[in-house]
Scaffold this active site. Structure first.
Site, mmCIF file in Angstrom:
data_model
loop_
_atom_site.group_PDB
_atom_site.id
_atom_site.type_symbol
_atom_site.label_atom_id
_atom_site.label_comp_id
_atom_site.label_asym_id
_atom_site.label_seq_id
_atom_site.Cartn_x
_atom_site.Cartn_y
_atom_site.Cartn_z
ATOM 1 N N THR A 1 -11.640 -6.711 9.882
ATOM 2 C CA THR A 1 -10.246 -6.676 9.428
ATOM 3 C C THR A 1 -9.370 -5.911 10.408
ATOM 4 O O THR A 1 -8.295 -6.383 10.797
ATOM 5 C CB THR A 1 -10.166 -6.027 8.037
ATOM 6 N N ASP B 1 0.323 -8.787 1.900
ATOM 7 C CA ASP B 1 -0.733 -7.865 1.479
ATOM 8 C C ASP B 1 -1.748 -8.640 0.654
ATOM 9 O O ASP B 1 -1.374 -9.454 -0.197
ATOM 10 C CB ASP B 1 -0.131 -6.727 0.641
ATOM 11 N N LYS C 1 -9.756 1.479 15.553
ATOM 12 C CA LYS C 1 -8.404 1.916 15.883
ATOM 13 C C LYS C 1 -8.202 2.049 17.397
ATOM 14 O O LYS C 1 -7.124 1.764 17.920
ATOM 15 C CB LYS C 1 -8.088 3.232 15.170
ATOM 16 N N GLY D 1 0.804 -1.210 0.000
ATOM 17 C CA GLY D 1 0.000 0.000 0.000
ATOM 18 C C GLY D 1 0.835 1.258 0.000
ATOM 19 O O GLY D 1 2.057 1.233 -0.152
ATOM 20 N N PHE D 2 0.163 2.360 0.200
ATOM 21 C CA PHE D 2 0.759 3.694 0.115
ATOM 22 C C PHE D 2 1.892 3.882 1.129
ATOM 23 O O PHE D 2 3.058 4.067 0.762
ATOM 24 C CB PHE D 2 -0.367 4.705 0.300
ATOM 25 N N ILE D 3 1.583 3.796 2.418
ATOM 26 C CA ILE D 3 2.618 3.982 3.435
ATOM 27 C C ILE D 3 3.546 2.770 3.490
ATOM 28 O O ILE D 3 4.766 2.901 3.580
ATOM 29 C CB ILE D 3 1.980 4.231 4.814
ATOM 30 N N ALA E 1 -0.389 0.784 13.376
ATOM 31 C CA ALA E 1 -0.896 1.984 12.720
ATOM 32 C C ALA E 1 -2.251 2.344 13.306
ATOM 33 O O ALA E 1 -3.253 1.675 13.064
ATOM 34 C CB ALA E 1 -1.011 1.753 11.215
ATOM 35 N N TYR F 1 -14.674 3.095 12.130
ATOM 36 C CA TYR F 1 -13.234 3.133 11.901
ATOM 37 C C TYR F 1 -12.496 3.587 13.153
ATOM 38 O O TYR F 1 -11.499 2.972 13.562
ATOM 39 C CB TYR F 1 -12.906 4.064 10.727
ATOM 40 N N LEU G 1 0.173 -2.553 9.131
ATOM 41 C CA LEU G 1 -0.567 -1.524 8.396
ATOM 42 C C LEU G 1 -1.801 -2.078 7.695
ATOM 43 O O LEU G 1 -2.586 -1.305 7.136
ATOM 44 C CB LEU G 1 0.346 -0.863 7.356
#
Length: 342
Positions: A95, A31, A155, A10-12, A119, A151, A76
């Site tokens: 997830t 991933d 977290k 992914g991005f990060i 994360a 969300y 992540l």
């Protein structure tokens, strides 16, 4: 060092791969490619110190083995982006929470206790009226956020799991609360505002500002973010910490739209779009989001290298190359970074 990165395509995650591969570490990426892109890892595919597995951390039968191999784990893998969070609320919880717990359980059962970098997100601060958000203030969950509240719940649960496994089983955890990370390889498909604005400006299309644009955010370049993550993990050692990771420059979304138009030399206009029209449901957006970075700076001496203007310029360059039918702009991006450093 053995580095395991879940969500590493992914991005990060892919930028973390770049950082650790450049140092000569052995890197293993897991991933499921639900949002990650294999092309993000293309530069490392043939390297002997790199390995990739396409797998879901919820069900993968090799998770215990790779967790036992790792010295440091960056976790992540998660459902992210406002569009996906609203469209898949049950998957967000399954997830984000179950995946985190399964990984920590594997770390507990493996004998060797790797450092785990979890994360988290500035979303855990909820609808907070504080001028600046610091790690020791109370967290809030509000149904004013609509379906998005799932969300932040996920977290907060991940943070609680990390702290619990650290206290009960001695697994060192670095809980990183990300504040609006932006930069190369981020896409606007799932609601990320900066790449969406850049794509619209380069095409001279209307810049769509959701929810009025008075809400403020603090944007940090991903190339700074991964350096900060590594510095925090290194300085933490075997201790457990919660730390804000981001940039403390604050800007309103409307001013961000104006800045992107200016940097792109675009003829775009600004078009206001209601949240219901944009996302399919009404909710109260978080008004301010600016981190206190005293802890990060005090523990690591971290300093940012990229301004928001530099990040936007790099993204504009990449987007223009896409329109011209060239490559992804990576070579130009690296050259521009080198020129700045010189």
């Amino acid at each position: 060092m053995h580095i395991l990165i879940t969500g590493g395509a992914g991005f990060i995650g892919s930028h973390l791969v770049d950082l650790h591969m450049a140092r000569g570490d052995q890197v293993h990426v897991v991933d499921d490619l639900s949002t990650g892109v294999r092309a993000n890892l293309a530069a490392h595919e043939d390297q002997p110190n790199f390995r990739f597995d396409e797998a879901d951390v919820l069900t993968w039968d090799q998770l215990d083995r790779v967790v036992g191999w790792a010295d440091r784990i960056y976790h992540l893998a998660a459902v992210v982006g406002v569009y996906r969070v609203i469209a898949e609320p049950t998957k967000v919880l399954a997830t984000n929470i179950a995946g985190c717990e399964r990984l920590l359980r594997a770390a507990r059962d493996g004998g060797w206790k790797p450092q785990v970098v979890l994360a988290s997100s500035s979303e855990v601060y909820g609808h907070n009226d504080e001028h600046i958000l610091h790690e020791d203030q109370e967290l809030t969950v509000s149904t004013r956020a609509g379906t998005r509240w799932g969300y932040s719940v996920s977290k907060i649960a991940d943070e609680a799991l990390g702290l619990s496994y650290s206290q009960r089983f001695g697994i060192p955890a670095v809980i990183s609360r990300f504040f609006n990370t932006v930069g190369p390889r981020q896409i606007g498909r799932y609601g990320m505002v900066v790449p969406r604005f850049v794509a619209q400006a380069v095409r001279n299309e209307p810049i769509t500002v959701f929810g009025g644009g008075a809400q403020t955010r603090s944007f940090c370049d991903v190339r700074d973010t991964v350096v900060a993550l590594d510095a925090m993990a290194t300085s933490s050692g075997r201790e457990t910490h919660i730390v804000n990771v981001g940039n403390d420059r604050e800007i309103s979304i409307r001013d961000l739209a104006d800045l992107v138009i200016q940097r792109a030399g675009s003829s775009s206009t600004i078009k206001d779009v209601a949240l219901r029209e944009a996302y399919g449901e009404d909710f109260e957006d978080i008004r301010r989001r600016r981190p206190d970075l005293s802890k990060l700076r005090g523990m690591t001496g971290f300093e940012h290298r990229f301004t928001l203007e530099q990040t936007i310029d790099d993204l504009i360059d990449v987007e223009r190359r896409k329109l011209e039918g060239g490559n992804d702009g990576h070579c130009t991006l690296v050259r521009n970074q080198s020129e700045r450093a010189a």
